[in-house]
Design a protein around this motif. Sequence first.
Motif, PDB file in Angstrom:
ATOM      1  N   ALA A 151     -88.230  29.909   4.810  1.00  0.00           N
ATOM      2  CA  ALA A 151     -88.500  30.958   3.584  1.00  0.00           C
ATOM      3  C   ALA A 151     -87.243  31.596   3.469  1.00  0.00           C
ATOM      4  O   ALA A 151     -86.698  32.080   2.616  1.00  0.00           O
ATOM      5  N   ASN A 152     -86.400  31.676   4.807  1.00  0.00           N
ATOM      6  CA  ASN A 152     -84.764  32.439   4.528  1.00  0.00           C
ATOM      7  C   ASN A 152     -84.032  31.807   4.133  1.00  0.00           C
ATOM      8  O   ASN A 152     -82.933  32.378   3.768  1.00  0.00           O
ATOM      9  N   ARG A 153     -84.294  30.493   3.928  1.00  0.00           N
ATOM     10  CA  ARG A 153     -83.512  29.641   2.919  1.00  0.00           C
ATOM     11  C   ARG A 153     -83.265  30.039   1.413  1.00  0.00           C
ATOM     12  O   ARG A 153     -82.541  29.528   0.900  1.00  0.00           O
ATOM     13  N   HIS A 154     -84.378  30.790   1.171  1.00  0.00           N
ATOM     14  CA  HIS A 154     -84.102  31.373  -0.279  1.00  0.00           C
ATOM     15  C   HIS A 154     -83.227  32.572  -0.378  1.00  0.00           C
ATOM     16  O   HIS A 154     -83.158  33.092   0.595  1.00  0.00           O
ATOM     17  N   PRO A 155     -82.485  32.557  -1.607  1.00  0.00           N
ATOM     18  CA  PRO A 155     -81.064  33.336  -1.183  1.00  0.00           C
ATOM     19  C   PRO A 155     -81.564  34.701  -1.136  1.00  0.00           C
ATOM     20  O   PRO A 155     -80.641  35.547  -1.060  1.00  0.00           O
ATOM     21  N   ARG A 156     -82.757  35.064  -1.705  1.00  0.00           N
ATOM     22  CA  ARG A 156     -83.109  36.603  -1.739  1.00  0.00           C
ATOM     23  C   ARG A 156     -83.987  36.832  -0.683  1.00  0.00           C
ATOM     24  O   ARG A 156     -84.745  37.992  -1.062  1.00  0.00           O
ATOM     25  N   VAL A 157     -84.249  36.072   0.334  1.00  0.00           N
ATOM     26  CA  VAL A 157     -85.393  36.412   1.355  1.00  0.00           C
ATOM     27  C   VAL A 157     -84.782  36.647   2.636  1.00  0.00           C
ATOM     28  O   VAL A 157     -83.707  35.768   3.100  1.00  0.00           O
ATOM     29  N   ASN A 158     -84.931  37.592   3.530  1.00  0.00           N
ATOM     30  CA  ASN A 158     -84.454  37.919   4.678  1.00  0.00           C
ATOM     31  C   ASN A 158     -85.678  38.571   5.756  1.00  0.00           C
ATOM     32  O   ASN A 158     -85.476  39.659   5.818  1.00  0.00           O
ATOM     33  N   ILE A 159     -86.345  37.609   6.262  1.00  0.00           N
ATOM     34  CA  ILE A 159     -87.338  38.010   6.902  1.00  0.00           C
ATOM     35  C   ILE A 159     -86.989  38.078   8.633  1.00  0.00           C
ATOM     36  O   ILE A 159     -86.378  37.321   9.031  1.00  0.00           O
ATOM     37  N   LEU A 160     -87.100  39.386   9.134  1.00  0.00           N
ATOM     38  CA  LEU A 160     -86.650  39.679  10.400  1.00  0.00           C
ATOM     39  C   LEU A 160     -87.583  38.925  11.596  1.00  0.00           C
ATOM     40  O   LEU A 160     -88.572  38.052  10.918  1.00  0.00           O
ATOM     41  N   ARG A 161     -87.280  38.870  12.767  1.00  0.00           N
ATOM     42  CA  ARG A 161     -88.078  38.008  13.777  1.00  0.00           C
ATOM     43  C   ARG A 161     -89.487  38.605  14.390  1.00  0.00           C
ATOM     44  O   ARG A 161     -89.368  40.047  14.463  1.00  0.00           O
ATOM     45  N   PRO A 162     -90.383  38.109  14.282  1.00  0.00           N
ATOM     46  CA  PRO A 162     -91.394  38.759  15.081  1.00  0.00           C
ATOM     47  C   PRO A 162     -91.346  38.906  16.559  1.00  0.00           C
ATOM     48  O   PRO A 162     -90.412  38.350  17.028  1.00  0.00           O
ATOM     49  N   GLY A 163     -92.175  39.476  17.045  1.00  0.00           N
ATOM     50  CA  GLY A 163     -92.040  39.678  18.638  1.00  0.00           C
ATOM     51  C   GLY A 163     -93.373  40.286  19.072  1.00  0.00           C
ATOM     52  O   GLY A 163     -94.367  40.321  18.466  1.00  0.00           O
ATOM     53  N   PRO A 164     -93.396  40.898  20.377  1.00  0.00           N
ATOM     54  CA  PRO A 164     -94.633  41.545  20.956  1.00  0.00           C
ATOM     55  C   PRO A 164     -94.454  43.216  20.314  1.00  0.00           C
ATOM     56  O   PRO A 164     -95.696  43.585  20.450  1.00  0.00           O
ATOM     57  N   GLY A 165     -93.806  43.475  19.534  1.00  0.00           N
ATOM     58  CA  GLY A 165     -93.741  44.967  18.892  1.00  0.00           C
ATOM     59  C   GLY A 165     -92.295  45.484  18.840  1.00  0.00           C
ATOM     60  O   GLY A 165     -91.640  44.790  19.405  1.00  0.00           O
ATOM     61  N   VAL A 166     -92.168  46.514  18.181  1.00  0.00           N
ATOM     62  CA  VAL A 166     -90.901  47.155  17.996  1.00  0.00           C
ATOM     63  C   VAL A 166     -90.683  48.213  19.148  1.00  0.00           C
ATOM     64  O   VAL A 166     -91.715  48.972  19.398  1.00  0.00           O
TER      65      VAL A 166
ATOM     66  N   ILE B  67     -97.537  32.292  26.369  1.00  0.00           N
ATOM     67  CA  ILE B  67     -97.387  32.981  25.271  1.00  0.00           C
ATOM     68  C   ILE B  67     -96.209  33.336  24.940  1.00  0.00           C
ATOM     69  O   ILE B  67     -95.433  34.292  25.688  1.00  0.00           O
ATOM     70  N   ASP B  68     -95.617  32.933  24.183  1.00  0.00           N
ATOM     71  CA  ASP B  68     -94.152  33.131  23.771  1.00  0.00           C
ATOM     72  C   ASP B  68     -93.954  33.879  22.545  1.00  0.00           C
ATOM     73  O   ASP B  68     -94.002  33.452  21.387  1.00  0.00           O
ATOM     74  N   THR B  69     -94.092  35.179  22.695  1.00  0.00           N
ATOM     75  CA  THR B  69     -93.751  36.036  21.571  1.00  0.00           C
ATOM     76  C   THR B  69     -92.571  36.162  20.978  1.00  0.00           C
ATOM     77  O   THR B  69     -92.558  36.834  19.837  1.00  0.00           O
ATOM     78  N   ARG B  70     -91.603  35.605  21.454  1.00  0.00           N
ATOM     79  CA  ARG B  70     -90.098  35.563  21.170  1.00  0.00           C
ATOM     80  C   ARG B  70     -89.735  34.162  20.658  1.00  0.00           C
ATOM     81  O   ARG B  70     -88.512  34.089  19.874  1.00  0.00           O
ATOM     82  N   GLY B  71     -90.758  33.299  20.607  1.00  0.00           N
ATOM     83  CA  GLY B  71     -90.102  31.703  20.088  1.00  0.00           C
ATOM     84  C   GLY B  71     -89.216  31.249  21.118  1.00  0.00           C
ATOM     85  O   GLY B  71     -88.161  30.848  20.354  1.00  0.00           O
ATOM     86  N   LEU B  72     -88.816  31.634  22.249  1.00  0.00           N
ATOM     87  CA  LEU B  72     -87.712  31.292  22.961  1.00  0.00           C
ATOM     88  C   LEU B  72     -87.918  29.818  23.524  1.00  0.00           C
ATOM     89  O   LEU B  72     -86.926  29.188  23.591  1.00  0.00           O
ATOM     90  N   PHE B  73     -89.197  29.461  23.436  1.00  0.00           N
ATOM     91  CA  PHE B  73     -89.227  27.956  24.086  1.00  0.00           C
ATOM     92  C   PHE B  73     -89.596  27.083  23.161  1.00  0.00           C
ATOM     93  O   PHE B  73     -90.073  26.063  23.485  1.00  0.00           O
ATOM     94  N   ARG B  74     -89.740  27.738  21.840  1.00  0.00           N
ATOM     95  CA  ARG B  74     -90.137  26.614  20.803  1.00  0.00           C
ATOM     96  C   ARG B  74     -89.084  25.266  20.493  1.00  0.00           C
ATOM     97  O   ARG B  74     -87.975  25.489  20.872  1.00  0.00           O
ATOM     98  N   GLU B  75     -89.738  24.202  20.393  1.00  0.00           N
ATOM     99  CA  GLU B  75     -88.862  22.904  20.191  1.00  0.00           C
ATOM    100  C   GLU B  75     -88.353  23.153  18.726  1.00  0.00           C
ATOM    101  O   GLU B  75     -88.842  23.489  17.847  1.00  0.00           O
TER     102      GLU B  75
END
Length: 403
Positions: free
Chosen positions: A237-252, A391-399
């Motif tokens: 989605a962020n490859r759209h020139p006007r979209v910039n979604i930040l990263r999910p996680g366990p909360g702010v 349970i990888d809330t940060r996407g650290l170990f995703r392929e």
Amino acid sequence: MPPRVTILGLGYIGLPTAALLASRGLRVQGVDTNPAVRAQLAAGRAHIAEPEVEALLERGLRTGLLSLHETPPPAEVFLLAVPTPLGPDRAPVLEHVFAAARAIAPALAEDNLVLIESTSPIGTTARVAELLRALRPDLGALHLAYGPERVLPGRIMTELVENDRVAGGLTPEATRRAVAFYRHFVRGAVLGTDAATAEMVKLAENAFRDVNIAFANELSLIAEARGLDVWRVIALANRHPRVNILRPGPGVGGHCIAVDPWFLAAAAPEAARLIPAARAVDAAKRAHVIARAAALAEAGERLICLGLAFKADVEDLRESPALAITAALAQRFPGQVVAVDPHLAAPPEGLGAPLVALEEAFAAPGAVLVLTDHAAFARIPRAWLAGRALIDTRGLFREEESG
Ligand SMILES: NC(=O)c1ccc[n+]([C@@H]2O[C@H](COP(=O)([O-])OP(=O)(O)OC[C@H]3O[C@@H](n4cnc5c(N)ncnc54)[C@H](O)[C@@H]3O)[C@@H](O)[C@H]2O)c1
């Protein structure tokens, strides 16, 4: 002649600012009400872990350009960088700002500039001006302005100089003086405006990040429900020139993004719908992570919680969702939870779980819960994860997918 500057509050913002101004040849008088802070700084030791600060502090003290005080000495510029926490009712607590204003009142002289840098609700600069006028009716011209700080911990000395800066005065003359002051050390643009606008700008910046991260977290819940990889969705989605979604996680976490949105909502509660909703999404994401981990613990799994800090590669635990989640699980499943955080030497108070080294955590079977994306965790051999629930809330170990 460069102005003398008296800075109140020598914490994450005040100390680097004081050290930087002294390094630029300004005479800086640092004031902190905490005697332990003053004693440590007087010995040339910074009480915050921030690159370059200690060296500049030590140089400032040695050259005599930086001095430390219990009460504010006279100066041409007074800079307030005291804490503005959130009260238990989610209302901003301004007592430190007003205490600092009362403290500078006796030292003020005609034509002084008073700059507030503490994150503040809209209208705070005007309230401080009112207080000062009541305390010093003898003074004619007093110039008040708000100069919000937007530095990133870990890069404060660089960002103090490089970032664009907003400076908003209560009068055009106050704005002019505030802009001139910041030009002493800011290489970025210094943008003049009025005080209330500057106050709202600061809150809008952090609320924007909070709302955007809440959106990313909502996407993560939708993607999980449909068996999709949210990281892949966001990257594409962020490859759209006007979209910039930040990263999910366990909360702010941290003491800004999790706190400042409430300052903004408080300005007009009847108009603020999205901001409280973002905070509610944040709470729901934390609860969801706890529920998923609890299901594993109920099935008898030991839980290995990776990370307690609120973000990668820092030791900062303020408002940390990782800490809150681990503590909640440890309380519910005593003896079943271990925490790992290589940036901490001892378990924080109230954690309720042992803090162990990575190798020890992985020496026995157990499910893995990634809460902070510390670089040390990214280096965990993948073989250690084999056969464990994750349970990888940060996407650290995703392929990573190519392309
Ligand atoms: N830390 C950040 O990254 C950051 C970024 C932007 C804005 N801010 C805002 O800047 C303000 C200061 O934050 P911080 O992180 O530097 O806080 P901090 O807690 O690190 O430091 C504040 C210091 O002020 C001192 N103090 C309290 N009351 C005082 C008084 N009346 N007179 C003199 N000293 C007093 C305390 O002893 C403490 O040493 C807050 O409003 C915060 O929201 C912080």
